[in-house]
Motif scaffolding. Structure first.
Motif, short mmCIF file in Angstrom:
data_model
loop_
_atom_site.label_atom_id
_atom_site.label_comp_id
_atom_site.label_asym_id
_atom_site.label_seq_id
_atom_site.Cartn_x
_atom_site.Cartn_y
_atom_site.Cartn_z
N ASN A 1 0.85 -1.20 0.00
CA ASN A 1 0.00 0.00 0.00
C ASN A 1 0.88 1.24 0.00
O ASN A 1 0.94 2.02 0.94
CB ASN A 1 -0.90 -0.03 1.25
CG ASN A 1 -1.95 1.09 1.21
OD1 ASN A 1 -2.23 1.66 0.13
ND2 ASN A 1 -2.52 1.39 2.37
N LYS B 1 -3.90 3.81 -0.46
CA LYS B 1 -5.30 3.74 -0.82
C LYS B 1 -5.93 2.39 -0.49
O LYS B 1 -7.15 2.24 -0.61
CB LYS B 1 -5.43 3.99 -2.35
CG LYS B 1 -5.03 5.42 -2.77
CD LYS B 1 -5.20 5.61 -4.27
CE LYS B 1 -4.84 7.05 -4.71
NZ LYS B 1 -5.02 7.28 -6.16
N THR B 2 -5.11 1.44 -0.08
CA THR B 2 -5.67 0.10 0.22
C THR B 2 -6.34 0.12 1.61
O THR B 2 -5.79 0.66 2.58
CB THR B 2 -4.57 -0.95 0.22
OG1 THR B 2 -3.92 -0.91 -1.08
CG2 THR B 2 -5.12 -2.36 0.51
N ASP C 1 0.63 3.82 -2.13
CA ASP C 1 -0.12 5.07 -2.29
C ASP C 1 -1.11 5.29 -1.15
O ASP C 1 -1.80 6.31 -1.11
CB ASP C 1 -0.87 5.06 -3.64
CG ASP C 1 -1.77 3.84 -3.78
OD1 ASP C 1 -1.87 3.02 -2.78
OD2 ASP C 1 -2.41 3.65 -4.81
#
Length: 497
Positions: free
Chosen positions: A198, A202-203, A200
């Motif tokens: 993860n 966003k997960t 970025d």
């Protein structure tokens, strides 16, 4: 003989004298042939009339005590002689106890030495018994120590053998606990990988965290289930392992078993020796205690000697008069020989003989009148104590004994007299000579009262009085009826029908 008393006449003997003299009424000494001979009278007597049996009797003390002594010592002093009056507890004589006291001192010394030797011997013997018993108790200590070491090793090995795999249920809980731990590890690995990927940001990581939470809760639950199962199963697991520990760990336990067996054999030998020592010590103690028999015998002799010394003064057991004495200064009394005889001077009884017929009439408790020549006119009261159940002489006479209830101070044992035993009587009645009682035409008893003439030379008158007869003695008969009064002149001979 019959014994009668009257307030006017006195006793029957006096009244009989009146009869023998021709009556107690006034009678002219120079009566001529014309005198009224039919008018001889006797005053009607009133008083006690008693039907009695008379016997000669001898006075004796009702309570005579012989005094003896068991003390074998010479008489030192004599304080009483025959004829002396003594009181109960008064000293009669004193014995010389010098030799007895010397013997007592020697025996006391011997007993003291014997007691000391006895105490020492018993004390030593008791110490020997205690030491032998202590040695016996020590015999088992090596055996007990070896057994304790062996059992400690057995317990240690059994505890090591009591693993989770021994009990299937515990083993299943272990497998479930391990699987839960693996699931937790997988969830943690997945979460770590998701975090690394993860980049970025966003997960959504919550599913991974939730999986870890669920897996952790399951691990905790499986661990609690395992610990509970093991706690429940451990005691049984340990017992099973302990039961087979001698086989499963023979090599490790063999040296300890050998040490224990050696200690057991050593204890057997030591115990046998100690028991023999205890038996020997107890025998020595018993032997020492047997000596107490001779000491006890000596102590009894001491008490006997002391009792004899305490009895050195011979005293009177009762109050009375010394009537016999064999006491002589320096003489040693023979055992139980009578030294003094004392008669109670306040308590007397009399004894006489009754023929076999009279003996059947007399019973214990009957009253009696007793008199002696020495006590003059004193008439004593008595009560029959006993009539011998068998004849007391070859003539078939029976001895009768009566107590004297009111002895005078002048009475002495050995006096002789008469005892008038009262068979029956009346304390207050009218009575006349039996011959003066006649009968009327109907056969009823009657006496004749005489009334003197009013003028000298005249004739008196007679009046019949119907009477009822009562007690009859040899000479007198009790009468009762209307018209009787004391001193009423009664014809001695009833008129001819």
């Amino acid at each position: 003989m019959n014994f009668a008393k009257s307030s006017k006449v006195g006793i029957a003997v006096l009244l009989s004298a009146c009869l023998l003299l021709g009556g107690c009424g006034k009678k002219k000494a120079d009566a001529d042939a014309m005198a009224d001979m039919a008018n001889e009278t006797t005053p009607l007597a009133q008083g006690a009339l008693e039907n009695t049996i008379t016997t000669l009797c001898t006075v004796a003390s009702a309570n005579q005590e012989d005094v003896a002594t068991s003390v074998g010592a010479p008489i030192l002093e004599i304080y009483a002689k025959v004829g002396d009056t003594v009181t109960q507890g008064q000293a009669l004589c004193k014995l010389d106890t010098t030799k007895l006291k010397d013997d007592l001192a020697l025996k006391q010394k011997a007993v003291k030495t014997a007691q000391e030797n006895y105490d020492i011997a018993v004390s030593r013997a008791q110490a020997g018994v205690a030491k032998a018993q202590e040695d016996l108790n020590l015999c088992y200590q090596p055996q007990q120590a070896a057994l304790a070491t062996l059992n400690t090793m057995r317990a240690t090995l059994a505890d090591k053998d009591a693993t989770d795999q021994v009990n299937p249920k515990v083993a299943a809980e272990v497998a479930a606990f391990q699987n839960a731990q693996n699931v937790l590890t997988t969830a943690q690995t997945a979460y770590n990988a998701a975090v690394a990927a993860n980049v970025d940001g966003k997960t959504d990581l919550n599913p991974f965290l939730n999986a870890i939470t669920v897996a952790q809760a399951d691990v905790n639950a499986k661990q609690a289930a395992y610990e509970n199962a093991r706690q429940i199963a451990y005691t049984n697991m340990y017992a099973i392992c302990l039961q087979g520990v001698d086989v499963n760990h023979a090599s490790a336990l063999q040296p300890l078993l050998a040490d224990y067996q050696t200690a057991v054999e050593t204890a057997k030998t030591s115990v046998l020796a100690c028991n023999r020592a205890i038996e020997s010590a107890n025998n020595s103690l018993a032997d020492a205690k047997r000596n107490t028999v001779s000491i006890d015998t000596a102590k009894v002799e001491l008490k006997t000697l002391q009792a004899q010394i305490d009895k050195s003064v011979v005293t009177a057991p009762i109050s009375g008069i010394v009537v016999a004495s064999k006491a002589a200064t320096d003489a040693i009394p023979v055992a139980s020989e009578v030294l003094f005889s004392i008669s109670d001077s306040t308590d007397f009884e009399v004894s006489g003989l009754l023929n076999e017929y009279d003996a059947t009439l007399v019973k214990a408790g009957m009253k009696a009148h007793i008199s002696t020549d020495a006590t003059a006119d004193i008439v004593m009261n008595g009560e029959i104590k006993i009539v011998s159940p068998t004849a007391t002489d070859a003539a078939g006479n029976f001895t009768v004994t009566a107590t004297i209830t009111d002895p005078p101070t002048t009475l002495r044992a050995g006096m002789t007299g008469k005892m008038h035993i009262i068979l029956n009587g009346n304390e207050n009645c009218f009575y006349v000579p039996t011959d003066s009682i006649g009968a009327d035409k109907d056969g009823n008893a009657v006496v004749y009262a005489y009334t003197a003439p009013e003028k000298e030379g005249g004739k008196g008158t007679t009046t019949p009085i119907s009477v009822t007869t009562g007690i009859a003695t040899d000479y007198y008969t009790e009468i009762s009826g209307d018209g009787l009064s004391a001193d009423l002149p009664i014809l001695n001979t009833p008129p001819a029908a």
